[in-house]
Write a protein that holds these residues in place. Structure first.
Motif, PDB file in Angstrom:
ATOM      1  N   ASP A 107      -3.315  25.850  74.910  1.00  0.00           N
ATOM      2  CA  ASP A 107      -3.247  24.361  74.697  1.00  0.00           C
ATOM      3  C   ASP A 107      -4.634  23.779  74.251  1.00  0.00           C
ATOM      4  N   VAL A 108      -4.575  22.719  73.947  1.00  0.00           N
ATOM      5  CA  VAL A 108      -5.853  21.804  73.407  1.00  0.00           C
ATOM      6  C   VAL A 108      -6.035  20.693  74.232  1.00  0.00           C
ATOM      7  N   ARG A 109      -7.728  20.666  74.401  1.00  0.00           N
ATOM      8  CA  ARG A 109      -8.090  19.699  75.263  1.00  0.00           C
ATOM      9  C   ARG A 109      -8.940  18.583  74.649  1.00  0.00           C
ATOM     10  N   THR A 120       3.931  17.871  68.701  1.00  0.00           N
ATOM     11  CA  THR A 120       2.510  17.719  68.190  1.00  0.00           C
ATOM     12  C   THR A 120       2.658  18.740  66.687  1.00  0.00           C
ATOM     13  N   PRO A 121       1.692  18.174  65.829  1.00  0.00           N
ATOM     14  CA  PRO A 121       1.808  18.800  64.560  1.00  0.00           C
ATOM     15  C   PRO A 121       1.731  20.459  64.529  1.00  0.00           C
ATOM     16  N   GLU A 122       0.721  20.753  65.290  1.00  0.00           N
ATOM     17  CA  GLU A 122       0.552  22.257  65.384  1.00  0.00           C
ATOM     18  C   GLU A 122       1.302  23.066  66.546  1.00  0.00           C
ATOM     19  N   LYS A 164      -5.752  -1.082  66.201  1.00  0.00           N
ATOM     20  CA  LYS A 164      -5.067  -2.362  66.054  1.00  0.00           C
ATOM     21  C   LYS A 164      -3.880  -2.318  64.977  1.00  0.00           C
ATOM     22  N   ASN A 165      -4.405  -1.711  63.653  1.00  0.00           N
ATOM     23  CA  ASN A 165      -3.418  -1.565  62.810  1.00  0.00           C
ATOM     24  C   ASN A 165      -2.630  -0.208  62.653  1.00  0.00           C
ATOM     25  N   LEU A 166      -2.947   0.497  63.787  1.00  0.00           N
ATOM     26  CA  LEU A 166      -2.453   1.766  63.880  1.00  0.00           C
ATOM     27  C   LEU A 166      -2.828   2.848  62.600  1.00  0.00           C
ATOM     28  N   LYS A 167      -3.973   2.676  61.915  1.00  0.00           N
ATOM     29  CA  LYS A 167      -4.294   3.210  60.813  1.00  0.00           C
ATOM     30  C   LYS A 167      -4.927   4.480  61.297  1.00  0.00           C
ATOM     31  N   ASN A 168      -4.520   5.573  60.461  1.00  0.00           N
ATOM     32  CA  ASN A 168      -5.184   6.977  60.799  1.00  0.00           C
ATOM     33  C   ASN A 168      -5.252   7.419  62.288  1.00  0.00           C
ATOM     34  N   ILE A 169      -4.201   6.767  63.189  1.00  0.00           N
ATOM     35  CA  ILE A 169      -4.355   7.262  64.474  1.00  0.00           C
ATOM     36  C   ILE A 169      -3.925   8.597  64.870  1.00  0.00           C
ATOM     37  N   SER A 170      -2.621   8.903  64.079  1.00  0.00           N
ATOM     38  CA  SER A 170      -2.083  10.093  64.175  1.00  0.00           C
ATOM     39  C   SER A 170      -2.827  11.146  63.482  1.00  0.00           C
ATOM     40  N   GLU A 171      -3.448  10.723  62.311  1.00  0.00           N
ATOM     41  CA  GLU A 171      -4.222  11.714  61.556  1.00  0.00           C
ATOM     42  C   GLU A 171      -5.529  12.054  62.674  1.00  0.00           C
ATOM     43  N   LEU A 172      -5.887  11.469  63.146  1.00  0.00           N
ATOM     44  CA  LEU A 172      -7.192  11.367  64.061  1.00  0.00           C
ATOM     45  C   LEU A 172      -6.868  12.611  65.170  1.00  0.00           C
ATOM     46  N   PHE A 173      -5.857  12.453  66.011  1.00  0.00           N
ATOM     47  CA  PHE A 173      -5.374  13.555  66.739  1.00  0.00           C
ATOM     48  C   PHE A 173      -4.938  14.721  66.150  1.00  0.00           C
ATOM     49  N   TYR A 174      -4.492  14.774  64.994  1.00  0.00           N
ATOM     50  CA  TYR A 174      -4.286  15.878  64.178  1.00  0.00           C
ATOM     51  C   TYR A 174      -5.367  16.573  63.630  1.00  0.00           C
ATOM     52  N   TYR A 175      -6.393  16.040  63.309  1.00  0.00           N
ATOM     53  CA  TYR A 175      -7.708  16.574  63.060  1.00  0.00           C
ATOM     54  C   TYR A 175      -8.326  17.382  64.177  1.00  0.00           C
TER      55      TYR A 175
END
Ligand code: GTP
Ligand code: MG
Length: 180
Positions: free
Chosen positions: A4-6, A47-49, A150-161
């Motif tokens: 897992d990833v923390r 999750t992406p990975e 607020k705009n949901l911009k780059n949110i999923s990207e952040l957690f993917y990175y």
């Protein structure tokens, strides 16, 4: 392979750590935010990975320094969040957060860091000019991202990175000690 990833989010008060987590989970900007949300676990299959991912919030208002140090030492990757419209929160990245993290992590195990500039909806220009010199100064920093809860911009990207930084680190895993 890792089981897992923390991911731990730290940073100054009010930069939007809790909002980022809640926006990721509910896919909408929360109107009311508690100081801190309980640890959440995202199951592997969404999750992406394909690895179960724990996301851990931090709030100075609700936690002691000791609790923070413990969370830092347990994290596999740490997101240092600042607000792009708040210069002080950027200065604290180098004046406070990075040294604190280095002090509280095992010297032999490199914990990747991600610099997260939140509230990008509030400014016209990017904070990258200020952030790039910091990136060059610390090899621990894996990447940086500007986003908006607020705009949901780059949110999923952040957690993917963040996930990627643990599973496929690009930086050196081993830095030979400087000999003198
Ligand atoms: P502490 O728990 O006190 O450390 O703060 P925090 O970092 O968790 O910040 P929180 O999520 O509580 O957000 C602080 C304020 O910023 C709230 O009023 C949020 O609505 C607002 N906020 C969070 N993210 C954004 C964003 O992307 N854009 C804008 N405009 N406001 C945001
Ligand atoms: Mg909070």
């Amino acid at each position: 392979m890792r089981k897992d990833v923390r991911i731990l989010l730290v940073g100054e008060s009010k930069v939007g750590k809790t909002s980022l987590i809640m926006s990721l989970v509910s896919e909408e900007f929360p109107v009311v935010v508690p100081y801190r949300v309980e640890e959440i676990t995202i199951p592997a299959d969404v999750t992406p990975e394909r690895v179960p991912t724990h996301i851990v919030d931090y709030s100075e208002a609700e936690q002691t320094d000791e609790q923070l140090f413990q969370e830092i030492s347990k994290a596999n990757v740490i997101c240092i969040v600042y607000a792009v419209n708040n210069k002080m929160s950027i200065e604290k990245v180098t004046d406070h957060w990075i040294p604190l993290i280095i002090e509280n992590t095992d010297k032999d195990s490199r914990v990747p860091l991600i610099l997260v500039g939140n509230k990008s909806d509030l400014v016209e220009h990017s904070s990258m000019e200020t952030i790039l010199p910091i990136m060059n100064q610390y090899s621990e920093i894996e990447t940086c991202v500007e986003c908006s809860a607020k705009n949901l911009k780059n949110i999923s990207e952040l957690f993917y990175y963040a996930q990627k930084a643990v599973l496929h680190p690009t930086g050196p895993l081993y830095c030979p000690e400087k000999k003198d």
